[in-house]
Motif scaffolding. Sequence first.
Motif, PDB file in Angstrom:
ATOM      1  N   ASP A  67       0.547  -1.198  -0.004  1.00 42.44           N
ATOM      2  CA  ASP A  67       0.033  -0.022   0.351  1.00 42.44           C
ATOM      3  C   ASP A  67       0.912   1.117   0.312  1.00 42.44           C
ATOM      4  OD1 ASP A  67       1.002  -0.053   2.967  1.00 42.44           O
ATOM      5  OD2 ASP A  67      -0.834   1.126   3.717  1.00 42.44           O
ATOM      6  N   VAL A  68       0.237   2.631  -1.024  1.00 45.86           N
ATOM      7  CA  VAL A  68       1.173   3.255  -1.024  1.00 45.86           C
ATOM      8  C   VAL A  68       0.304   3.968   0.288  1.00 45.86           C
ATOM      9  CG1 VAL A  68       1.975   5.467  -2.701  1.00 45.86           C
ATOM     10  CG2 VAL A  68       1.385   2.935  -3.113  1.00 45.86           C
ATOM     11  N   SER A  69       1.368   4.527   1.365  1.00 42.88           N
ATOM     12  CA  SER A  69       1.721   4.873   2.520  1.00 42.88           C
ATOM     13  C   SER A  69       2.870   6.004   3.093  1.00 42.88           C
ATOM     14  CB  SER A  69       1.440   3.457   3.966  1.00 42.88           C
ATOM     15  OG  SER A  69       2.918   2.961   3.655  1.00 42.88           O
ATOM     16  N   ASP A  70       3.843   5.608   2.011  1.00 40.96           N
ATOM     17  CA  ASP A  70       5.022   6.844   2.276  1.00 40.96           C
ATOM     18  C   ASP A  70       5.700   7.047   1.222  1.00 40.96           C
ATOM     19  OD1 ASP A  70       5.079   6.242   5.036  1.00 40.96           O
ATOM     20  OD2 ASP A  70       6.572   4.447   4.482  1.00 40.96           O
ATOM     21  N   GLY A  71       4.659   6.996  -0.070  1.00 40.14           N
ATOM     22  CA  GLY A  71       4.837   7.470  -1.191  1.00 40.14           C
ATOM     23  C   GLY A  71       5.358   6.590  -2.182  1.00 40.14           C
ATOM     24  N   LEU A  72       4.466   6.898  -3.491  1.00 41.47           N
ATOM     25  CA  LEU A  72       5.444   5.771  -5.046  1.00 41.47           C
ATOM     26  C   LEU A  72       6.477   5.600  -4.360  1.00 41.47           C
ATOM     27  CD1 LEU A  72       3.911   4.264  -7.064  1.00 41.47           C
ATOM     28  CD2 LEU A  72       4.142   5.928  -7.929  1.00 41.47           C
ATOM     29  N   LEU A  73       7.302   6.284  -4.929  1.00 38.53           N
ATOM     30  CA  LEU A  73       9.125   6.105  -5.227  1.00 38.53           C
ATOM     31  C   LEU A  73       9.288   5.247  -3.878  1.00 38.53           C
ATOM     32  CD1 LEU A  73      10.891   9.019  -6.711  1.00 38.53           C
ATOM     33  CD2 LEU A  73       9.909   6.777  -7.369  1.00 38.53           C
ATOM     34  N   ALA A  74       9.071   5.453  -2.517  1.00 43.21           N
ATOM     35  CA  ALA A  74       9.319   4.703  -1.324  1.00 43.21           C
ATOM     36  C   ALA A  74       9.141   3.077  -1.479  1.00 43.21           C
ATOM     37  CB  ALA A  74       9.512   4.902   0.070  1.00 43.21           C
ATOM     38  N   ASP A  75       7.386   3.384  -1.370  1.00 43.43           N
ATOM     39  CA  ASP A  75       7.185   2.417  -1.718  1.00 43.43           C
ATOM     40  C   ASP A  75       7.274   1.144  -2.595  1.00 43.43           C
ATOM     41  OD1 ASP A  75       5.582   2.226   1.006  1.00 43.43           O
ATOM     42  OD2 ASP A  75       4.058   4.308   0.305  1.00 43.43           O
ATOM     43  N   LEU A  76       7.144   1.367  -4.019  1.00 43.31           N
ATOM     44  CA  LEU A  76       7.285   0.501  -5.306  1.00 43.31           C
ATOM     45  C   LEU A  76       8.514   0.252  -4.934  1.00 43.31           C
ATOM     46  CD1 LEU A  76       6.984  -0.331  -7.646  1.00 43.31           C
ATOM     47  CD2 LEU A  76       7.296   1.717  -8.596  1.00 43.31           C
ATOM     48  N   GLY A  77       9.741   0.947  -4.693  1.00 44.43           N
ATOM     49  CA  GLY A  77      11.445   0.807  -3.754  1.00 44.43           C
ATOM     50  C   GLY A  77      11.154  -0.416  -3.098  1.00 44.43           C
ATOM     51  N   HIS A  78      10.014  -1.004  -2.087  1.00 47.51           N
ATOM     52  CA  HIS A  78      10.392  -2.008  -2.092  1.00 47.51           C
ATOM     53  C   HIS A  78      10.004  -3.131  -2.409  1.00 47.51           C
ATOM     54  CE1 HIS A  78      10.973   0.678   1.935  1.00 47.51           C
ATOM     55  NE2 HIS A  78       9.885   1.280   1.987  1.00 47.51           N
ATOM     56  N   LEU A  79       8.892  -2.899  -2.983  1.00 51.76           N
ATOM     57  CA  LEU A  79       8.620  -3.806  -4.050  1.00 51.76           C
ATOM     58  C   LEU A  79      10.070  -4.558  -4.575  1.00 51.76           C
ATOM     59  CD1 LEU A  79       5.748  -3.513  -5.485  1.00 51.76           C
ATOM     60  CD2 LEU A  79       5.598  -4.428  -3.298  1.00 51.76           C
ATOM     61  N   MET A  80      10.305  -3.335  -5.204  1.00 47.68           N
ATOM     62  CA  MET A  80      11.867  -3.670  -6.202  1.00 47.68           C
ATOM     63  C   MET A  80      12.767  -4.414  -5.737  1.00 47.68           C
ATOM     64  SD  MET A  80       9.898  -2.722  -9.643  1.00 47.68           S
ATOM     65  CE  MET A  80       9.013  -3.710  -8.569  1.00 47.68           C
ATOM     66  N   THR A  81      13.046  -3.847  -4.451  1.00 44.63           N
ATOM     67  CA  THR A  81      14.101  -4.401  -3.410  1.00 44.63           C
ATOM     68  C   THR A  81      14.260  -5.451  -3.512  1.00 44.63           C
ATOM     69  OG1 THR A  81      14.122  -2.143  -3.163  1.00 44.63           O
ATOM     70  CG2 THR A  81      15.516  -3.720  -1.174  1.00 44.63           C
ATOM     71  N   GLU A  82      13.137  -6.023  -2.960  1.00 42.66           N
ATOM     72  CA  GLU A  82      12.639  -7.422  -2.462  1.00 42.66           C
ATOM     73  C   GLU A  82      13.079  -8.323  -3.268  1.00 42.66           C
ATOM     74  OE1 GLU A  82      11.866  -9.305   0.720  1.00 42.66           O
ATOM     75  OE2 GLU A  82      11.282  -6.679   1.953  1.00 42.66           O
ATOM     76  N   ALA A  83      12.531  -7.927  -5.093  1.00 38.03           N
ATOM     77  CA  ALA A  83      12.680  -8.901  -5.493  1.00 38.03           C
ATOM     78  C   ALA A  83      14.274  -8.782  -6.631  1.00 38.03           C
ATOM     79  CB  ALA A  83      11.892  -8.607  -6.389  1.00 38.03           C
ATOM     80  N   GLY A  84      14.747  -7.223  -6.196  1.00 36.47           N
ATOM     81  CA  GLY A  84      16.506  -7.230  -6.957  1.00 36.47           C
ATOM     82  C   GLY A  84      15.707  -7.038  -8.153  1.00 36.47           C
ATOM     83  N   THR A  85      14.561  -5.519  -8.683  1.00 38.88           N
ATOM     84  CA  THR A  85      14.751  -5.775  -9.999  1.00 38.88           C
ATOM     85  C   THR A  85      14.330  -4.018 -10.096  1.00 38.88           C
ATOM     86  OG1 THR A  85      12.121  -6.039  -8.751  1.00 38.88           O
ATOM     87  CG2 THR A  85      12.824  -7.863 -10.291  1.00 38.88           C
ATOM     88  N   VAL A  86      14.108  -3.441 -11.435  1.00 44.31           N
ATOM     89  CA  VAL A  86      14.442  -2.301 -10.883  1.00 44.31           C
ATOM     90  C   VAL A  86      13.219  -1.884 -11.925  1.00 44.31           C
ATOM     91  CG1 VAL A  86      15.180  -0.257 -12.446  1.00 44.31           C
ATOM     92  CG2 VAL A  86      15.939  -1.797 -12.067  1.00 44.31           C
ATOM     93  N   GLY A  87      12.339  -0.871 -11.068  1.00 39.69           N
ATOM     94  CA  GLY A  87      10.528   0.115 -11.607  1.00 39.69           C
ATOM     95  C   GLY A  87      10.471   1.007 -12.932  1.00 39.69           C
TER      96      GLY A  87
END
Length: 334
Positions: free
Chosen positions: A211-231
């Motif tokens: 969920d976007v609670s801290d801002g899209l860049l931060a929260d999507l960044g969590h998804l990308m970091t967890e997966a080792g990918t780039v958004g």
Amino acid sequence: MPRDEFSLINEYFTHRSAKRGDVAMGIGDDGAVVRPLPEHDLVIVTDTLVEGVHFDKTTPPRAIGHKSVAVNLSDLAAMGAQPCWVSLALTLPNVDEDWLQEFSGGLDEICSYYDCQLIGGDTTRGSLTITVTAHGQLPSGSAIPRSGAKAGDWIYVSGSLGDAGLGLKVTQDKVSTTGRHLQQVIERLHFPTPRVALGQTLRGIASSCIDVSDGLLADLGHLMTEAGTVGQLELDKLPLSLALTETLKVDEALALALTAGDDYELCFTLPEEHRGRMETLTAHLKTRPVCIGRVANGGQGGIQLRYQGEEWSLADGYHSFNHFAEGELSGEKG
């Protein structure tokens, strides 16, 4: 005569809570007893709202009651869970009967709407702090992780971004907006809508979600970091409200949509083979998800920004919410 903890709980919380048939023991016992569905997993989330961090003294108590539950239901939605039960730890500097009446009313309204029952908690004295723990359930093994994004997946958000951030700026007299937009952005800030139905719809088709609670860049960044990918984001595809685009310049609107907290939309990744199914399953929703980019190989995670085909950089002075940065107000946990 001074009010004690038990009379406050009885008057403002015990009899106002929605009732569920799967609660064997609720408020009034040393612990709650609930009966989860067979072959289901429990999802448990906790969030704390602190005066001066997540809200200030001007925030309506009804809004605080609503938001204290909504931010937790948003976390459950990101996991794909159905909300069921909540508990409340309420710390008050003093007993304010009018404040408690409005706060408990806001809490009760959202619990009733989403069929959650308040099953217990604690009341103490101190600086105004509200901690809610919410429990949800879902079929065993169906929880949506943060770590499942793969290169080639599409990136979606569930609705417009930046409105709550604009609402905060309005309440802080940093920005002014027209009357027809004012109520909308204040409502988005104070009364967020957790995307519960969408979260359950995404079970089995979304590869990751947050969920976007801290801002899209931060929260999507969590998804990308967890997966080792780039958004790779296409900023001209971001869903922006008229309130945002008619109040701010384009670069300011985009920056706020990328960094402002408190939107509580869902950001998720979706494999190509599930796009048609997702479109079908969400056709009945009032707000339908919008595709804003794609996942690429990256190794260490990260976000690439493009606007109208050109690389785009965030202006100085904009950043996502950080609890430990000086001067922050509003925003949820990471």
